[in-house]
Design a protein around this motif. Structure first.
Motif, PDB file in Angstrom:
ATOM      1  N   TRP A  79      56.113  22.098 -21.370  1.00 48.78           N
ATOM      2  CA  TRP A  79      57.340  22.670 -20.811  1.00 48.78           C
ATOM      3  C   TRP A  79      57.120  22.943 -19.341  1.00 48.78           C
ATOM      4  O   TRP A  79      55.988  23.016 -18.861  1.00 48.78           O
ATOM      5  N   SER A  80      58.235  23.090 -18.631  1.00 45.47           N
ATOM      6  CA  SER A  80      58.192  23.218 -17.178  1.00 45.47           C
ATOM      7  C   SER A  80      57.724  24.611 -16.751  1.00 45.47           C
ATOM      8  O   SER A  80      57.887  25.583 -17.492  1.00 45.47           O
ATOM      9  N   ASP A  81      57.189  24.691 -15.538  1.00 45.95           N
ATOM     10  CA  ASP A  81      56.872  26.010 -14.981  1.00 45.95           C
ATOM     11  C   ASP A  81      58.072  26.584 -14.208  1.00 45.95           C
ATOM     12  O   ASP A  81      58.004  27.685 -13.682  1.00 45.95           O
ATOM     13  N   GLY A 138      53.261  23.742 -18.367  1.00 41.45           N
ATOM     14  CA  GLY A 138      52.255  22.695 -18.236  1.00 41.45           C
ATOM     15  C   GLY A 138      52.413  21.658 -19.320  1.00 41.45           C
ATOM     16  O   GLY A 138      53.423  21.610 -20.028  1.00 41.45           O
ATOM     17  N   ARG A 139      51.387  20.809 -19.425  1.00 41.03           N
ATOM     18  CA  ARG A 139      51.415  19.748 -20.433  1.00 41.03           C
ATOM     19  C   ARG A 139      50.058  19.697 -21.112  1.00 41.03           C
ATOM     20  O   ARG A 139      49.020  19.766 -20.442  1.00 41.03           O
ATOM     21  N   VAL A 163      44.880  16.076 -15.520  1.00 40.70           N
ATOM     22  CA  VAL A 163      45.049  14.623 -15.423  1.00 40.70           C
ATOM     23  C   VAL A 163      46.530  14.332 -15.255  1.00 40.70           C
ATOM     24  O   VAL A 163      47.354  14.892 -15.959  1.00 40.70           O
ATOM     25  N   THR A 209      49.798  11.593 -15.199  1.00 34.28           N
ATOM     26  CA  THR A 209      50.329  10.288 -15.588  1.00 34.28           C
ATOM     27  C   THR A 209      51.099   9.749 -14.387  1.00 34.28           C
ATOM     28  O   THR A 209      52.090  10.347 -13.973  1.00 34.28           O
ATOM     29  N   ARG A 265      65.917  15.634 -15.767  1.00 34.69           N
ATOM     30  CA  ARG A 265      64.554  15.999 -16.167  1.00 34.69           C
ATOM     31  C   ARG A 265      64.156  15.331 -17.483  1.00 34.69           C
ATOM     32  O   ARG A 265      62.987  15.010 -17.695  1.00 34.69           O
ATOM     33  N   TYR A 272      47.822  17.209 -23.532  1.00 32.06           N
ATOM     34  CA  TYR A 272      47.666  15.890 -24.138  1.00 32.06           C
ATOM     35  C   TYR A 272      46.613  16.023 -25.257  1.00 32.06           C
ATOM     36  O   TYR A 272      45.432  16.256 -24.968  1.00 32.06           O
ATOM     37  N   LEU A 282      57.550   9.542 -18.433  1.00 28.36           N
ATOM     38  CA  LEU A 282      56.127   9.911 -18.346  1.00 28.36           C
ATOM     39  C   LEU A 282      55.486   9.915 -19.737  1.00 28.36           C
ATOM     40  O   LEU A 282      54.391   9.391 -19.927  1.00 28.36           O
ATOM     41  N   MET A 307      48.527  24.355 -13.782  1.00 30.95           N
ATOM     42  CA  MET A 307      47.674  23.258 -13.315  1.00 30.95           C
ATOM     43  C   MET A 307      48.501  22.281 -12.490  1.00 30.95           C
ATOM     44  O   MET A 307      49.717  22.401 -12.399  1.00 30.95           O
ATOM     45  N   ARG A 308      47.830  21.287 -11.911  1.00 33.71           N
ATOM     46  CA  ARG A 308      48.526  20.245 -11.144  1.00 33.71           C
ATOM     47  C   ARG A 308      48.667  18.975 -11.980  1.00 33.71           C
ATOM     48  O   ARG A 308      49.141  17.957 -11.494  1.00 33.71           O
ATOM     49  N   GLY A 309      48.254  19.046 -13.227  1.00 34.12           N
ATOM     50  CA  GLY A 309      48.358  17.929 -14.154  1.00 34.12           C
ATOM     51  C   GLY A 309      48.237  18.470 -15.563  1.00 34.12           C
ATOM     52  O   GLY A 309      48.514  19.648 -15.804  1.00 34.12           O
TER      53      GLY A 309
END
Ligand code: COA
Ligand code: AMP
Length: 262
Positions: free
Chosen positions: A189-191, A221-222, A139, A141, A167, A224, A174, A117-119
């Protein structure tokens, strides 16, 4: 004296996002900040770099930085790393099935169309409903930075505490805003296939987990985790619109408190 949000995003020739960075700085520091962000962008050989400079018209809320802890010893097997991360989420009262779902989303790429995703995903803590309106975008941050007077202080404290990777600093800043906004816990975690460290942030602590994913995996991704009755519009407004300066407390600088997770 005015304060500005200076943001950079860099993309490759296909439009794929390579890196992003934000600073909330005084007008005198804008030129220096642009130079810093431009250098950060250049690491990834971008095709295009966008820099936005935007005046902040509201009061900036000050929030103490999360404390940072290592969730597991270096080189622990992935299964142990995930068990520990899971335990922290269980202690934050996230339902076990929702935790499993969150890991599976990040393992397979959480975007509705597949991939990253982009968020972030907004996931309710008991029923595991996704609340983000756009399941490819998610979404983000934004409008957050460490307070300029605390920037060096934070860098030094993180190096002293054994977390020198830039990082980690970016992610903890964030996550500090994300929890302040009303998110109960965050898993991410990072892509980046070369970066296998992830984290869980909850209850004032950012837990860092080396080896939470396998090297070579380009999915991440992240997530929440939010209350069942979360007001999505209000939460998104807090995450995206309200400017936050992250502050370094005396306790953080002294690195006090519990160090291991029992
Ligand atoms: N991941 C993927 N794509 C991204 C992106 C991200 N993190 N940020 C921006 N984009 C792309 C998207 O295509 C986006 O379109 P969308 O809104 O439909 O998804 C497009 O760029 C424009 O995004 P916008 O939100 O207008 O960008 P912006 O100029 O406001 O910048 C960033 C946002 C890049 C600063 C922010 O996303 C970011 O990366 N923040 C990291 C900040 C950080 O590390 N802070 C540490 C504090 S010291
Ligand atoms: P990164 O840790 O930068 O590699 O990003 C990993 C993933 O986190 C991305 O694929 C996005 O889904 C998500 N992400 C990146 N930036 C943000 C942000 N500012 N807010 C929320 N989620 C983000």
């Amino acid at each position: 004296m005015n304060i500005y949000s200076v943001r950079m995003r860099a993309a490759d020739e296909t439009g794929h996002h390579l890196s992003g960075m934000e600073r909330l700085v005084l007008d005198d520091d804008i030129a220096m900040t642009i130079q810093e962000l431009y250098q950060r962008a250049w690491h990834n050989h971008p095709h295009d770099v966008h820099i936005t400079i935007e005046k902040i018209d509201q009061e900036i809320t000050q929030v103490p930085v999360l404390r940072i802890r290592s969730g597991v010893p270096t080189k622990s097997p992935k299964s142990l790393v995930r068990t520990q991360a899971r335990q922290i989420l269980l202690d934050a009262h996230i339902h076990p099935d929702v935790i499993d779902y969150a890991f599976s989303l990040l393992d397979r790429g959480p975007a509705a169309s597949g991939g990253n995703m982009r968020g972030a995903v907004l996931l309710t803590k008991h029923s595991g409903r996704r609340l983000e309106p756009d399941k490819d975008r998610g979404v983000r941050t934004v409008r957050v930075d460490v307070h300029p007077k605390d920037r060096e202080h934070l860098q030094r404290a993180l190096v002293q505490q054994g977390f020198p990777h830039p990082r980690t600093q970016d992610a903890v800043i964030l996550a500090t805003k994300t929890l302040w906004a009303g998110v109960i816990a965050e898993l991410g975690w990072s892509d980046d296939p070369d970066y296998t460290t992830g984290f869980v942030a909850t209850k004032g602590t950012y837990w860092r987990f080396e080896g939470i994913k396998d090297a070579g995996v380009n999915l991440g991704g992240r997530i929440y985790f939010v209350e069942e009755d979360a007001d999505t519009a209000e939460l998104m407004k807090r995450l995206q619109q309200i400017p936050i300066w992250v502050m370094v407390s005396t306790e953080f600088a002294r690195n006090e408190g519990e160090h291991s997770y029992e």
